[in-house]
Design a protein around this motif. Sequence first.
Motif, PDB file in Angstrom:
ATOM      1  N   ARG A  58     -14.948   5.165   4.116  1.00 10.86           N
ATOM      2  CA  ARG A  58     -14.670   4.742   2.747  1.00 10.86           C
ATOM      3  C   ARG A  58     -15.982   4.735   1.973  1.00 10.86           C
ATOM      4  O   ARG A  58     -16.945   4.068   2.362  1.00 10.86           O
ATOM      5  CB  ARG A  58     -14.031   3.357   2.716  1.00 10.86           C
ATOM      6  CG  ARG A  58     -12.533   3.378   2.959  1.00 10.86           C
ATOM      7  CD  ARG A  58     -12.187   3.372   4.436  1.00 10.86           C
ATOM      8  NE  ARG A  58     -12.309   2.028   4.998  1.00 10.86           N
ATOM      9  CZ  ARG A  58     -12.386   1.779   6.305  1.00 10.86           C
ATOM     10  NH1 ARG A  58     -12.355   2.768   7.194  1.00 10.86           N
ATOM     11  NH2 ARG A  58     -12.491   0.541   6.737  1.00 10.86           N
ATOM     12  N   SER A  75     -10.461  -4.136   1.668  1.00  8.11           N
ATOM     13  CA  SER A  75     -11.322  -4.270   0.489  1.00  8.11           C
ATOM     14  C   SER A  75     -12.310  -3.120   0.389  1.00  8.11           C
ATOM     15  O   SER A  75     -12.764  -2.780  -0.705  1.00  8.11           O
ATOM     16  CB  SER A  75     -12.065  -5.606   0.517  1.00  8.11           C
ATOM     17  OG  SER A  75     -12.850  -5.720   1.694  1.00  8.11           O
ATOM     18  N   THR A  77       0.834  -1.200   0.000  1.00  5.66           N
ATOM     19  CA  THR A  77       0.000   0.000   0.000  1.00  5.66           C
ATOM     20  C   THR A  77       0.869   1.250   0.000  1.00  5.66           C
ATOM     21  O   THR A  77       0.664   2.173  -0.790  1.00  5.66           O
ATOM     22  CB  THR A  77      -0.928   0.006   1.223  1.00  5.66           C
ATOM     23  OG1 THR A  77      -1.802  -1.115   1.172  1.00  5.66           O
ATOM     24  CG2 THR A  77      -1.761   1.282   1.275  1.00  5.66           C
ATOM     25  N   CYS A  97     -10.899  -0.596  -1.873  1.00  7.02           N
ATOM     26  CA  CYS A  97     -10.918  -0.988  -3.288  1.00  7.02           C
ATOM     27  C   CYS A  97     -12.295  -0.737  -3.894  1.00  7.02           C
ATOM     28  O   CYS A  97     -12.409  -0.396  -5.075  1.00  7.02           O
ATOM     29  CB  CYS A  97     -10.527  -2.458  -3.424  1.00  7.02           C
ATOM     30  SG  CYS A  97      -8.859  -2.823  -2.846  1.00  7.02           S
ATOM     31  N   TRP A  98     -13.336  -0.901  -3.090  1.00  9.04           N
ATOM     32  CA  TRP A  98     -14.701  -0.603  -3.527  1.00  9.04           C
ATOM     33  C   TRP A  98     -14.915   0.904  -3.627  1.00  9.04           C
ATOM     34  O   TRP A  98     -15.627   1.390  -4.503  1.00  9.04           O
ATOM     35  CB  TRP A  98     -15.672  -1.211  -2.515  1.00  9.04           C
ATOM     36  CG  TRP A  98     -17.120  -0.893  -2.722  1.00  9.04           C
ATOM     37  CD1 TRP A  98     -18.022  -1.589  -3.465  1.00  9.04           C
ATOM     38  CD2 TRP A  98     -17.848   0.205  -2.146  1.00  9.04           C
ATOM     39  NE1 TRP A  98     -19.265  -0.999  -3.392  1.00  9.04           N
ATOM     40  CE2 TRP A  98     -19.191   0.108  -2.588  1.00  9.04           C
ATOM     41  CE3 TRP A  98     -17.496   1.258  -1.294  1.00  9.04           C
ATOM     42  CZ2 TRP A  98     -20.175   1.017  -2.220  1.00  9.04           C
ATOM     43  CZ3 TRP A  98     -18.474   2.177  -0.927  1.00  9.04           C
ATOM     44  CH2 TRP A  98     -19.798   2.046  -1.388  1.00  9.04           C
TER      45      TRP A  98
END
Length: 404
Positions: free
Chosen positions: A347, A371, A206, A374-375
């Motif tokens: 997020r 994750s 990351t 990422c969404w």
Amino acid sequence: MASSDLIPVDDAIDHLLARARPVAQTQTVDLADSLDRVLARDYTVPADVPPADNSAVDGYAVRAGDLSSEAVLQVSGRVAAGQAPGSLQPGTAVRIFTGSEIPEGADSVVMQERVTVTDGGITINATVSEGQNIRRQGQDLARGELALAKGTRIRAQEMGLLGSMGVAEVTVYAKLKVAILNTGDELVAPGQPLAPGQIYNSNQFTLLGLLAKAGCDVSLCETLADTREATGSTLKRAAAESDLIITTGGVSVGEEDHVRAVLEESGDLSLWRMASKPGKPLAFGAMDGTPVLGLPGNPAAVLVTFMVVGMPFIRACQGREGVTIHGERMPAGFSIEKPSIRREYVRARKSLGDDGPVIMAYPNQSSGVLSSACWADGLAVVPENQTIGQGDIISYYSFAELLE
């Protein structure tokens, strides 16, 4: 934990910015290699851009006063881009192309779509005004004015502007050298088998991606053993090789959280625990004069705190000037029913609701759920001590802007 034990996010950012020292070294690079670098000096315009009046269209250069509704003009010349323009004979037209210099005596250009060509010349089927379709000398840049200021990050458009000024080499700041130190005996490099109690080291990758996006060079990238000695010796080595050290983990209150303890004992710990969700254990200090930014260990918290706190500090250390993140104000497509003493960075991403665009939140906001990022396309902000209801107007920052 009482709110007084936590440093507000804005105060934490101000604390870091007050201690940012722009990199002093400069380099000269080819213009073709200057993308995303930061200008180390002002660039003023050496000559007018464009250097002479030129045509904005393909057409015919004329003198507006020569025209009448019945006039048929002979074509007395032709000027292609890059050719000397010559002069316009009174009562005639000159065939001209986009970018071609305007002939002496012409004061307007008629685009070819407004012209009828005959054996005897041309007839103009439009009203023509003086200055029409002419790009004036210096209309983009005038000689002597400031074109690009020191501290500007070079994008494609800045590359083009410098090229239009005849600049072949650019003076930029040296890239910030950053060390990545991940803590935890449980961390294993991807590609290796996992033993009981082990996890793959995601934070390293990351940060490698985030630092590359930020235009930094990684000077050191290691996983620290969970001992006070290893932590101290590696921090010292990283301090000698780097402009900034970023750690993940090791800054909380556990017995194996050695980064904070080492900074307290051997270095300089000036900030610890921020009123942010995720990201409460954030720490900042120095080792042998090199700043150390201690991020939390949870993967999503690493991403969020780097974007919210780390990027403003990195921009300042890169010598960048005048960077303001504006974000957007949009309706929430989610709700937060329990207020928190910490500012929450959710997020989230834009979506189309029944009444237009809204901000949707990922269902699981745990700091260990990478994750979710990422969404998501960005972060929605829930202010301290507030709830959020469906339709409430909130601030939203895209990942692209946060990393700008």
